[in-house]
Design a protein around this motif. Sequence first.
Motif, PDB file in Angstrom:
ATOM      1  N   ALA A  25      -9.535  -7.171 -45.747  1.00 40.28           N
ATOM      2  CA  ALA A  25     -10.375  -6.323 -46.593  1.00 40.28           C
ATOM      3  C   ALA A  25     -11.822  -6.800 -46.558  1.00 40.28           C
ATOM      4  O   ALA A  25     -12.758  -5.991 -46.441  1.00 40.28           O
ATOM      5  CB  ALA A  25      -9.843  -6.332 -48.029  1.00 40.28           C
ATOM      6  N   ALA A  26     -12.021  -8.117 -46.664  1.00 38.91           N
ATOM      7  CA  ALA A  26     -13.376  -8.665 -46.608  1.00 38.91           C
ATOM      8  C   ALA A  26     -13.987  -8.470 -45.232  1.00 38.91           C
ATOM      9  O   ALA A  26     -15.162  -8.129 -45.102  1.00 38.91           O
ATOM     10  CB  ALA A  26     -13.357 -10.150 -46.978  1.00 38.91           C
ATOM     11  N   LEU A  27     -13.193  -8.682 -44.187  1.00 42.23           N
ATOM     12  CA  LEU A  27     -13.701  -8.502 -42.819  1.00 42.23           C
ATOM     13  C   LEU A  27     -14.131  -7.067 -42.577  1.00 42.23           C
ATOM     14  O   LEU A  27     -15.139  -6.812 -41.905  1.00 42.23           O
ATOM     15  CB  LEU A  27     -12.632  -8.908 -41.802  1.00 42.23           C
ATOM     16  CG  LEU A  27     -12.387 -10.410 -41.640  1.00 42.23           C
ATOM     17  CD1 LEU A  27     -11.213 -10.653 -40.704  1.00 42.23           C
ATOM     18  CD2 LEU A  27     -13.642 -11.090 -41.099  1.00 42.23           C
ATOM     19  N   ARG A  28     -13.376  -6.103 -43.115  1.00 42.37           N
ATOM     20  CA  ARG A  28     -13.767  -4.699 -42.946  1.00 42.37           C
ATOM     21  C   ARG A  28     -15.123  -4.429 -43.575  1.00 42.37           C
ATOM     22  O   ARG A  28     -15.917  -3.664 -43.044  1.00 42.37           O
ATOM     23  CB  ARG A  28     -12.695  -3.786 -43.561  1.00 42.37           C
ATOM     24  CG  ARG A  28     -11.458  -3.618 -42.685  1.00 42.37           C
ATOM     25  CD  ARG A  28     -10.621  -2.429 -43.147  1.00 42.37           C
ATOM     26  NE  ARG A  28     -10.102  -2.628 -44.496  1.00 42.37           N
ATOM     27  CZ  ARG A  28      -8.945  -3.224 -44.763  1.00 42.37           C
ATOM     28  NH1 ARG A  28      -8.194  -3.686 -43.765  1.00 42.37           N
ATOM     29  NH2 ARG A  28      -8.537  -3.355 -46.005  1.00 42.37           N
ATOM     30  N   ARG A  29     -15.396  -5.069 -44.716  1.00 41.10           N
ATOM     31  CA  ARG A  29     -16.699  -4.882 -45.348  1.00 41.10           C
ATOM     32  C   ARG A  29     -17.811  -5.476 -44.484  1.00 41.10           C
ATOM     33  O   ARG A  29     -18.888  -4.901 -44.344  1.00 41.10           O
ATOM     34  CB  ARG A  29     -16.719  -5.526 -46.737  1.00 41.10           C
ATOM     35  CG  ARG A  29     -15.777  -4.848 -47.732  1.00 41.10           C
ATOM     36  CD  ARG A  29     -15.934  -5.429 -49.131  1.00 41.10           C
ATOM     37  NE  ARG A  29     -14.947  -4.849 -50.033  1.00 41.10           N
ATOM     38  CZ  ARG A  29     -13.763  -5.374 -50.286  1.00 41.10           C
ATOM     39  NH1 ARG A  29     -13.411  -6.504 -49.707  1.00 41.10           N
ATOM     40  NH2 ARG A  29     -12.923  -4.782 -51.108  1.00 41.10           N
ATOM     41  N   LEU A  30     -17.557  -6.664 -43.907  1.00 39.25           N
ATOM     42  CA  LEU A  30     -18.577  -7.316 -43.085  1.00 39.25           C
ATOM     43  C   LEU A  30     -18.939  -6.482 -41.867  1.00 39.25           C
ATOM     44  O   LEU A  30     -20.094  -6.476 -41.425  1.00 39.25           O
ATOM     45  CB  LEU A  30     -18.089  -8.703 -42.623  1.00 39.25           C
ATOM     46  CG  LEU A  30     -17.704  -9.714 -43.695  1.00 39.25           C
ATOM     47  CD1 LEU A  30     -17.330 -11.036 -43.051  1.00 39.25           C
ATOM     48  CD2 LEU A  30     -18.842  -9.905 -44.689  1.00 39.25           C
ATOM     49  N   PHE A  31     -17.943  -5.772 -41.316  1.00 39.85           N
ATOM     50  CA  PHE A  31     -18.176  -4.990 -40.100  1.00 39.85           C
ATOM     51  C   PHE A  31     -18.307  -3.499 -40.378  1.00 39.85           C
ATOM     52  O   PHE A  31     -18.209  -2.687 -39.464  1.00 39.85           O
ATOM     53  CB  PHE A  31     -17.054  -5.248 -39.093  1.00 39.85           C
ATOM     54  CG  PHE A  31     -17.062  -6.651 -38.551  1.00 39.85           C
ATOM     55  CD1 PHE A  31     -18.018  -7.045 -37.636  1.00 39.85           C
ATOM     56  CD2 PHE A  31     -16.141  -7.593 -38.995  1.00 39.85           C
ATOM     57  CE1 PHE A  31     -18.047  -8.345 -37.149  1.00 39.85           C
ATOM     58  CE2 PHE A  31     -16.158  -8.889 -38.515  1.00 39.85           C
ATOM     59  CZ  PHE A  31     -17.117  -9.267 -37.582  1.00 39.85           C
ATOM     60  N   SER A  32     -18.551  -3.149 -41.647  1.00 35.74           N
ATOM     61  CA  SER A  32     -18.797  -1.746 -41.969  1.00 35.74           C
ATOM     62  C   SER A  32     -20.116  -1.314 -41.330  1.00 35.74           C
ATOM     63  O   SER A  32     -20.963  -2.145 -40.957  1.00 35.74           O
ATOM     64  CB  SER A  32     -18.856  -1.556 -43.492  1.00 35.74           C
ATOM     65  OG  SER A  32     -19.959  -2.260 -44.032  1.00 35.74           O
ATOM     66  N   ARG A  33     -20.304  -0.028 -41.205  1.00 33.82           N
ATOM     67  CA  ARG A  33     -21.475   0.508 -40.511  1.00 33.82           C
ATOM     68  C   ARG A  33     -22.782  -0.010 -41.123  1.00 33.82           C
ATOM     69  O   ARG A  33     -23.729  -0.334 -40.413  1.00 33.82           O
ATOM     70  CB  ARG A  33     -21.447   2.041 -40.560  1.00 33.82           C
ATOM     71  CG  ARG A  33     -22.592   2.721 -39.818  1.00 33.82           C
ATOM     72  CD  ARG A  33     -22.396   4.225 -39.815  1.00 33.82           C
ATOM     73  NE  ARG A  33     -22.345   4.758 -41.176  1.00 33.82           N
ATOM     74  CZ  ARG A  33     -23.430   5.098 -41.879  1.00 33.82           C
ATOM     75  NH1 ARG A  33     -24.627   4.944 -41.350  1.00 33.82           N
ATOM     76  NH2 ARG A  33     -23.301   5.585 -43.094  1.00 33.82           N
ATOM     77  N   LYS A  34     -22.818  -0.108 -42.447  1.00 33.21           N
ATOM     78  CA  LYS A  34     -24.053  -0.509 -43.111  1.00 33.21           C
ATOM     79  C   LYS A  34     -24.307  -2.015 -43.081  1.00 33.21           C
ATOM     80  O   LYS A  34     -25.443  -2.455 -43.253  1.00 33.21           O
ATOM     81  CB  LYS A  34     -24.034  -0.021 -44.568  1.00 33.21           C
ATOM     82  CG  LYS A  34     -23.983   1.493 -44.703  1.00 33.21           C
ATOM     83  CD  LYS A  34     -25.273   2.124 -44.195  1.00 33.21           C
ATOM     84  CE  LYS A  34     -25.234   3.645 -44.291  1.00 33.21           C
ATOM     85  NZ  LYS A  34     -25.200   4.137 -45.662  1.00 33.21           N
ATOM     86  N   LEU A  35     -23.249  -2.816 -42.892  1.00 31.80           N
ATOM     87  CA  LEU A  35     -23.413  -4.269 -42.900  1.00 31.80           C
ATOM     88  C   LEU A  35     -23.390  -4.909 -41.517  1.00 31.80           C
ATOM     89  O   LEU A  35     -23.733  -6.077 -41.375  1.00 31.80           O
ATOM     90  CB  LEU A  35     -22.307  -4.916 -43.755  1.00 31.80           C
ATOM     91  CG  LEU A  35     -22.591  -5.104 -45.243  1.00 31.80           C
ATOM     92  CD1 LEU A  35     -21.406  -5.741 -45.924  1.00 31.80           C
ATOM     93  CD2 LEU A  35     -23.832  -5.960 -45.450  1.00 31.80           C
ATOM     94  N   LEU A  36     -22.987  -4.166 -40.513  1.00 31.54           N
ATOM     95  CA  LEU A  36     -22.767  -4.754 -39.186  1.00 31.54           C
ATOM     96  C   LEU A  36     -24.022  -5.429 -38.637  1.00 31.54           C
ATOM     97  O   LEU A  36     -23.975  -6.566 -38.155  1.00 31.54           O
ATOM     98  CB  LEU A  36     -22.277  -3.681 -38.211  1.00 31.54           C
ATOM     99  CG  LEU A  36     -22.019  -4.170 -36.779  1.00 31.54           C
ATOM    100  CD1 LEU A  36     -20.945  -5.254 -36.768  1.00 31.54           C
ATOM    101  CD2 LEU A  36     -21.598  -2.996 -35.883  1.00 31.54           C
TER     102      LEU A  36
END
Length: 467
Positions: A258-269
């Motif tokens: 879940a945390a990794l998905r946030r880190l690699f989300s479009r806005k955070l990548l």
Amino acid sequence: METYTTDDALTAMGFGKFQALVLVYAGTGWLADSMELMLLSFVGPLVRQQWNVSAQHESLLSSVVFTGMLLGACSWGYISDKYGRRTALLFSVTLTAGAGLTSALSPNYISLLALRFLVGVGVGGTHVFSSWFLEFVPTKNRGAWMLVFSAFWTIGTIFEASLAWVVLSRLSWRWLLAFTSLPCFALLVFFVVAPESPRYLCAQNRISDATLVLERMSRTNKAALPPGALAYHHTETQLGLGESTTDDASKSGSGGMAALRRLFSRKLLRSTLLIWFVWFANSFAYYGLVLLTSQLSDANRRCASSSAHKSQAHEGNPNLYKDVFITSLAEFPGLVISAIIVDWLGRKATMWILLFGCCGFLGPLAVHQKESVTTALLFGARACGMGSSTVLCLYAPEVYPTSARSTGVGIATAIGKIGGIVCPLIAVGMLRSCHQMQAVLVFELVLGLAGVACILFPVETKGREMK
């Protein structure tokens, strides 16, 4: 019903006695970890002499610690976001203390390598101290107090240089390892009074537990909480992390995938990738500068003499401890400069200015300089490097939301440790091969690219609330 958030509570109560106690505890953690890393400058050459190992094995002693730190940084970040900041702190400090003390009893080189690897795994949890501390600090004071917190790291490096100066002139390197582990044992003694982060508790939907921590803070600071009931931020607006949710942390979970998905989300990548590279460059430069202090003058003398003996790595340099002590003092002006400009120019500008400044100080070292000039240039480079690293440690936790903060900073720290693993090959390997210019040019290239990366950061976090 009237509600307030953690940020509202921290702003209302301000930075008081409670935060000061958190600062001392977290700062002691950073002091302990900086001491464990600083001793690498002294122990390697002495181990090489005692057990007659090669220069490559001397470098390996540093690299294996950073390999452990790489593994530890990712692991403790996950544990911190999944099971709590206190859990990660307890186990990382216990491992550092136990392996650090036991390594003083190492019967041979292989066992020393294995135990120092475990120390590295424990020290990999250092970043949890910074995230934990920042989660108690009001937005308005965050920049200044993070720099005060970072001063503990500098105090640790200076204390370790002083300790080595005293201990190694009278006792063996084993005593230095034993004494260096003592601050971690002090942390374990006082762990019972360390509170859990109220931000983390809110992100886990443990509102009643978070309220208890804030009430304890209110009593200690003698300041009233805002009226109403505590509520978690319902909207994750930081960096456009997504649509409004009732409770993103509780819905998707925290830690792990879940945390990794946030880190690699479009806005955070973009932020994530740039932070990784800048952290790599800062670690490469910082630990490289520490090693350059102990290796550069020695390399100049050895390469100038055709009769140099490799086994006399440090015997001909009586000024080693003095040079390390002087350049360690450079971290204080670095912190002062950062404190002056970080809330004026912002996080991004402060980092790229200091990184380019570090390049400027290192440039003349591409050719042989007098020892006094070398020490002065390393002093300036160390000041800029420390300032940049400190602001990065402030910037990265501000970018990520609470539910992914330790995972994000932990992975970035792990990427940085790769810089720590390869920098001995530059600072020690290339200098011992009399390739001083090439070694310095590598530092210049890495730092220059990191400065450009800071300019490309998509977000300035000065004055923003931590989500």
